[in-house]
Design a protein around this motif. Structure first.
Motif, PDB file in Angstrom:
ATOM      1  N   THR A 183     -79.893 -43.355   9.167  1.00  0.00           N
ATOM      2  CA  THR A 183     -79.693 -44.252  10.307  1.00  0.00           C
ATOM      3  C   THR A 183     -79.835 -45.703   9.867  1.00  0.00           C
ATOM      4  OG1 THR A 183     -82.015 -44.181  10.931  1.00  0.00           O
ATOM      5  CG2 THR A 183     -80.574 -42.527  11.881  1.00  0.00           C
ATOM      6  N   ARG A 184     -80.750 -45.949   8.944  1.00  0.00           N
ATOM      7  CA  ARG A 184     -80.878 -47.317   8.437  1.00  0.00           C
ATOM      8  C   ARG A 184     -79.572 -47.778   7.801  1.00  0.00           C
ATOM      9  NH1 ARG A 184     -84.436 -51.249   5.447  1.00  0.00           N
ATOM     10  NH2 ARG A 184     -83.078 -51.762   3.708  1.00  0.00           N
ATOM     11  N   GLU A 185     -78.981 -46.923   6.985  1.00  0.00           N
ATOM     12  CA  GLU A 185     -77.701 -47.269   6.373  1.00  0.00           C
ATOM     13  C   GLU A 185     -76.614 -47.439   7.430  1.00  0.00           C
ATOM     14  OE1 GLU A 185     -77.243 -47.815   2.944  1.00  0.00           O
ATOM     15  OE2 GLU A 185     -79.428 -47.811   3.140  1.00  0.00           O
ATOM     16  N   ALA A 186     -76.654 -46.559   8.451  1.00  0.00           N
ATOM     17  CA  ALA A 186     -75.659 -46.662   9.512  1.00  0.00           C
ATOM     18  C   ALA A 186     -75.792 -47.983  10.254  1.00  0.00           C
ATOM     19  CB  ALA A 186     -75.799 -45.486  10.484  1.00  0.00           C
ATOM     20  N   LEU A 187     -77.021 -48.432  10.464  1.00  0.00           N
ATOM     21  CA  LEU A 187     -77.224 -49.721  11.126  1.00  0.00           C
ATOM     22  C   LEU A 187     -76.648 -50.857  10.281  1.00  0.00           C
ATOM     23  CD1 LEU A 187     -80.854 -49.284  12.511  1.00  0.00           C
ATOM     24  CD2 LEU A 187     -78.733 -49.427  13.825  1.00  0.00           C
ATOM     25  N   LEU A 188     -76.866 -50.796   8.971  1.00  0.00           N
ATOM     26  CA  LEU A 188     -76.333 -51.837   8.097  1.00  0.00           C
ATOM     27  C   LEU A 188     -74.802 -51.795   8.070  1.00  0.00           C
ATOM     28  CD1 LEU A 188     -78.904 -51.686   5.166  1.00  0.00           C
ATOM     29  CD2 LEU A 188     -78.707 -53.397   6.964  1.00  0.00           C
TER      30      LEU A 188
ATOM     31  N   ALA B 237     -73.647 -53.348  11.195  1.00  0.00           N
ATOM     32  CA  ALA B 237     -73.823 -54.800  11.128  1.00  0.00           C
ATOM     33  C   ALA B 237     -72.673 -55.434  10.349  1.00  0.00           C
ATOM     34  CB  ALA B 237     -75.164 -55.129  10.477  1.00  0.00           C
ATOM     35  N   GLU B 238     -72.289 -54.829   9.229  1.00  0.00           N
ATOM     36  CA  GLU B 238     -71.155 -55.358   8.470  1.00  0.00           C
ATOM     37  C   GLU B 238     -69.911 -55.432   9.339  1.00  0.00           C
ATOM     38  OE1 GLU B 238     -70.331 -53.353   4.867  1.00  0.00           O
ATOM     39  OE2 GLU B 238     -72.310 -53.651   4.001  1.00  0.00           O
ATOM     40  N   ASP B 239     -69.633 -54.341  10.039  1.00  0.00           N
ATOM     41  CA  ASP B 239     -68.425 -54.298  10.867  1.00  0.00           C
ATOM     42  C   ASP B 239     -68.400 -55.436  11.884  1.00  0.00           C
ATOM     43  OD1 ASP B 239     -67.275 -52.182   9.647  1.00  0.00           O
ATOM     44  OD2 ASP B 239     -67.888 -50.684  11.111  1.00  0.00           O
TER      45      ASP B 239
ATOM     46  N   HIS C 239     -73.041 -49.767  18.217  1.00  0.00           N
ATOM     47  CA  HIS C 239     -71.959 -49.415  17.302  1.00  0.00           C
ATOM     48  C   HIS C 239     -72.400 -48.346  16.309  1.00  0.00           C
ATOM     49  CE1 HIS C 239     -68.880 -50.118  14.091  1.00  0.00           C
ATOM     50  NE2 HIS C 239     -68.100 -50.229  15.142  1.00  0.00           N
ATOM     51  N   ALA C 240     -73.700 -48.245  16.072  1.00  0.00           N
ATOM     52  CA  ALA C 240     -74.231 -47.213  15.169  1.00  0.00           C
ATOM     53  C   ALA C 240     -74.704 -45.993  15.947  1.00  0.00           C
ATOM     54  CB  ALA C 240     -75.381 -47.785  14.344  1.00  0.00           C
ATOM     55  N   GLY C 241     -74.519 -45.980  17.258  1.00  0.00           N
ATOM     56  CA  GLY C 241     -74.958 -44.862  18.062  1.00  0.00           C
ATOM     57  C   GLY C 241     -76.452 -44.838  18.307  1.00  0.00           C
ATOM     58  N   MET C 242     -77.100 -46.012  18.168  1.00  0.00           N
ATOM     59  CA  MET C 242     -78.560 -46.097  18.358  1.00  0.00           C
ATOM     60  C   MET C 242     -78.870 -47.105  19.468  1.00  0.00           C
ATOM     61  SD  MET C 242     -80.035 -44.302  15.758  1.00  0.00           S
ATOM     62  CE  MET C 242     -78.913 -43.038  15.155  1.00  0.00           C
ATOM     63  N   THR C 243     -80.148 -47.389  19.620  1.00  0.00           N
ATOM     64  CA  THR C 243     -80.567 -48.448  20.540  1.00  0.00           C
ATOM     65  C   THR C 243     -81.298 -49.530  19.748  1.00  0.00           C
ATOM     66  OG1 THR C 243     -82.748 -47.566  21.009  1.00  0.00           O
ATOM     67  CG2 THR C 243     -80.902 -46.686  22.290  1.00  0.00           C
TER      68      THR C 243
ATOM     69  N   ALA D 123     -81.276 -57.581   4.362  1.00  0.00           N
ATOM     70  CA  ALA D 123     -81.129 -56.211   3.870  1.00  0.00           C
ATOM     71  C   ALA D 123     -79.669 -55.894   3.595  1.00  0.00           C
ATOM     72  CB  ALA D 123     -81.720 -55.235   4.879  1.00  0.00           C
ATOM     73  N   MET D 124     -78.778 -56.396   4.449  1.00  0.00           N
ATOM     74  CA  MET D 124     -77.359 -56.186   4.243  1.00  0.00           C
ATOM     75  C   MET D 124     -76.907 -56.837   2.937  1.00  0.00           C
ATOM     76  SD  MET D 124     -74.215 -57.424   6.648  1.00  0.00           S
ATOM     77  CE  MET D 124     -74.165 -59.009   5.815  1.00  0.00           C
TER      78      MET D 124
END
Lengths: 203, 203
Positions: free
Chosen positions: A12-17, A20-22, A40-44, A61-62
């Motif tokens: 999920t951390r990678e998905a958040l990053l 963020a890029e997108d 956009h990552a399916g999280m809150t 981090a990105m």
DNA sequence: AAGAATACATACACGAGTGTATGGAAAGTG
DNA sequence: CACTTTCCATACACTCGTGTATGTATTCTT
């Protein structure tokens, strides 16, 4: 929500990053909220604030997922065993940098850094660009000086001017390509320009 | 507050735009509020909303105070009677552009456009840069093609490659200089690079 | 297997910035 | 010299984003 396994949490951390890029690339850094990234990552936003301190921390981090191409350019130019042919070493280092930048993640992050974010928190993209440009110029100057000592440069062309011309050409090429990368292939156009410029500079 | 004369009102409008340039350059466009701009000009937000519809409108008005140097560069290059020497025409057009950009207002606004604002409202700075780059490349290609017809270019150097090299070099130089203009003089370094590049390209 | 730590979701308080509405005093206008 | 318009300040309502506090089911630890 329930706790997930360590591997899932890292995913999920990678998905958040990735998200963020997108969105950074699409809307710019300042205009995107953490809510948009999380959705956009399916999280809150809870997930974002669990993995990162704030927006600036997420941005750093990105950046840490990619390395600067010019740094690697200088590294790999040093590592390439072409010290007896400095101009060819420059060419190969450029080609290495080009192929790195063609990777989607590299391209996106650098496009964000150069074209889609302003001064931001304790991160100053312009200062980073200045450092990179300075490093590149120093490295190029060394190589061209070496080439001049070996008599490889056209007469009347100083190593400082050669390095300045080459660095400006590379910088302009990168900016053009990062502005919209679908217009041309960086590797193709880049090697064409590099070869042409080195051919003009060779004695 | 009391109403002011027409001249005074125009003066406050210019003062607001001056203040906007200052703070946009210092903090970036997205991170500056209309309150900050108004206070820096000695006004309140009421003055801003009287003279401009919103932040985007103010930004456009700021852009309108300068014109794109590349367009005029091409114009004046056409107007200069150096059609019999295209390479010299390119050189003079570049010098014209350099001296334009050294004027503080031109330098500040272009630095804001290129380095201190993201996609913003209906203004897309990257699209504007793309247009300028494309125009420049087309104009340069024409001049170099003319030079090639006259046999002025080194053999083996096509007019397209020459134009590409030159445009990338100019773009890189502009980006470098706009990042921090106190490091070097654009006119001095620019003419040195332009002369060196043209010298390499000449037959 | 039971307590502790993890990995989030949800809810809430808060400030900052925006847009608009209103007021008012002087400048233009006839 | 009325009378309208202009130029700007002040005040208010509203939204958006942030940061934090709390809940909670699950995984890890021993």
């Amino acid at each position: 929500m329930a706790r997930k396994t360590k591997a899932e949490a890292a995913a999920t951390r990678e998905a958040l990053l990735d998200a963020a890029e997108d969105i950074f690339l699409e809307k710019g850094v300042a205009r995107t909220s953490l809510e948009q990234i999380a959705r956009h990552a399916g999280m809150t936003r809870g997930a974002v604030y669990w993995h990162f301190k704030n927006k600036c921390d997420l941005f750093q981090a990105m950046l840490l997922r990619v390395r600067m191409p010019f740094e690697e350019l200088a590294e790999e130019a040093n590592n390439s065993g072409l010290a007896n042919d400095p101009l060819s070493a420059i060419r190969e280092a450029c080609r290495q940098g080009f192929s790195r930048l063609e990777q989607p993640r590299y391209q996106r992050v650098h496009a964000i850094l150069i074209h889609h974010c302003e001064v931001f928190g304790d991160i100053d993209p312009l200062a980073m660009q200045n450092e990179i440009a300075e490093e590149t110029l120093v490295a190029l100057t060394g190589y061209f000086a070496h080439a001049a000592d070996m008599g490889l440069l056209r007469q009347g062309l100083s190593s400082e001017i050669a390095a300045g011309l080459f660095q400006s050409m590379l910088g302009g090429l990168f900016h053009d390509w990062l502005r919209n990368h679908q217009r041309f292939s960086l590797i193709e156009r880049g090697t064409a320009l590099v070869d042409a410029q080195l051919s003009l500079m060779r004695a």
